[in-house]
Design an enzyme around this catalytic site. Sequence first.
Site, mmCIF file in Angstrom:
data_model
loop_
_atom_site.group_PDB
_atom_site.id
_atom_site.type_symbol
_atom_site.label_atom_id
_atom_site.label_comp_id
_atom_site.label_asym_id
_atom_site.label_seq_id
_atom_site.Cartn_x
_atom_site.Cartn_y
_atom_site.Cartn_z
ATOM 1 C CD GLU A 85 -2.943 0.898 2.138
ATOM 2 O OE1 GLU A 85 -3.304 -0.110 2.788
ATOM 3 O OE2 GLU A 85 -3.513 2.093 2.701
ATOM 4 C CE LYS A 280 -6.402 -1.999 5.219
ATOM 5 N NZ LYS A 280 -5.411 -0.922 4.523
ATOM 6 C CG ASP A 296 1.449 -17.183 11.148
ATOM 7 O OD1 ASP A 296 0.540 -16.437 10.510
ATOM 8 O OD2 ASP A 296 1.116 -18.333 11.535
ATOM 9 C CG HIS A 393 -4.388 6.947 0.102
ATOM 10 N ND1 HIS A 393 -3.857 5.929 0.702
ATOM 11 C CD2 HIS A 393 -4.984 6.263 -0.871
ATOM 12 C CE1 HIS A 393 -3.982 4.640 0.044
ATOM 13 N NE2 HIS A 393 -4.556 5.000 -0.933
HETATM 14 C C1 MEV Z 1 -6.162 2.771 4.957
HETATM 15 O O1 MEV Z 1 -5.239 1.615 4.656
HETATM 16 C C2 MEV Z 1 -6.002 2.794 6.450
HETATM 17 C C3 MEV Z 1 -7.133 3.873 7.002
HETATM 18 O O2 MEV Z 1 -8.316 3.947 6.518
HETATM 19 C C4 MEV Z 1 -7.165 4.021 8.638
HETATM 20 C C5 MEV Z 1 -8.105 4.639 9.231
HETATM 21 O O3 MEV Z 1 -8.993 5.106 8.879
HETATM 22 O O4 MEV Z 1 -7.873 5.263 10.374
HETATM 23 C C6 MEV Z 1 -6.641 5.456 6.586
#
Ligand code: MEV
Length: 437
Positions: A85, A280, A296, A393
């Site tokens: 990513e 995530k 792992d 991003h």
């Molecule tokens: C993207 O990989 C992760 C985010 O969505 C985490 C979040 O929203 O805190 C930017």
Amino acid sequence: MSTPIRGFSKRSKQEKIDWLIQQYFNNDLAAKQTLENYWNSDDALQQLHDDFIENTVSNFYLPLGVAPNFTINGRDYTLPMAIEESSVVAAAAKAAKYWGDRGGFKTEVIGEEKIGQIHFIYTGDPLKLAEFITEIESQLRSDVANITHNMEKRGGGIQHIELRNKSSNIDNYYQLHLTFLTADSMGANFINSCLEELAKRLKYYIQASPIFAETEKDIEIVMSILSNYVPNCLAKASVRCPIEQLETEEGMSKHAFAEKFVRAVTIAKEEPYRAVTHNKGIMNGVDAVVIATGNDFRAVEAGVHAFAARSGQYRSLSNAFIDGDDFCFELSLPLAIGTVGGLTKLHPLVKWSMQLLGNPSAKELMQIICVAGLAQNFGALRSLVTSGIQKGHMKMHLLNILNQLNATSGQKEKATEYFKTTAVSHNAVTTFLQNNP
Ligand code: MEV
């Protein structure tokens, strides 16, 4: 539909590839070439990778990046991160620098306990079974001494053996619930070997004992396996600084930023839809270091998400609060990882990553990984509550779009300059390339 193939694993790599190309790629040699493009020219290195799994046909690359400037308990680290990513490594490096200027990350290990269970069915008297297990516990331990001996020398071994009566959940269902310490190894093989041997011995002792009636002797071992839920194998990372030292974006006041940040974490604690995305983001950092260090990541993911749901509701793994004049942000994660065994000595890039980290102990690596999660979470939340996530991003994603559109290196250079001040989108990049052939 392809015809089923028998004895596939016994075929040579070349035969396997030929079969695939014929069955699924219409004998297109370009498909074969794609696989071969990713083979290593060093035969021994390729063989090493071939041997990791069955039916290897090629290697699947992930970029290995590094995030420098992490200060953890006063020591400097550069973190290895294997991830696809675009923005993750950049965000980690930015958060590292940010907190490096504010005293760095503080960490601790709260526990190292691993868990394994023997699941079995027993139809006899529960009290008799409980007494019997207490009676044979030391015998059981000595039965696996050949397996535990070396681990004990390294400071690990079996900690507790406990009978758990689960028959109110499932008829006649019991567990031997064991806790382990596994020193610097993740311990999966050690734990599973102990459990399987103990299960055999347990069955044998019950069947050989005169105290059980014939009807009670028929115990069924359903399975013996470690648990990837390790709530007592826990690392904690935190940062803290006076609110006055916070640096914000877009003209927001320092107090407003601190409060909005805390609110964002509070939302993730209460709202599962947000919590999953929040966590995530934490796992972006965690997995990248877990993979780079040959651990792992499925085990870590499963354990971490179970931990996030330990209250009965899925919640944020991190916590933020204002303490007097200070902004505080912290994260606790269950992390069953190892720095010996597994791929650690086998995969040259894992070895390299470990060296980059100064060949940490498992305890040290748990803390480093937890920091990677906290840093990533900080970076994401900082953007989310200020400029929004897309700005950073998309900036990082620009190169992917340029590569997709087959931009030349000259166009890439010009585009990077141009999009410093212009919002990135697929359309905007396409137009830019049309206007700058
Ligand atoms: C993207 O990989 C992760 C985010 O969505 C985490 C979040 O929203 O805190 C930017």
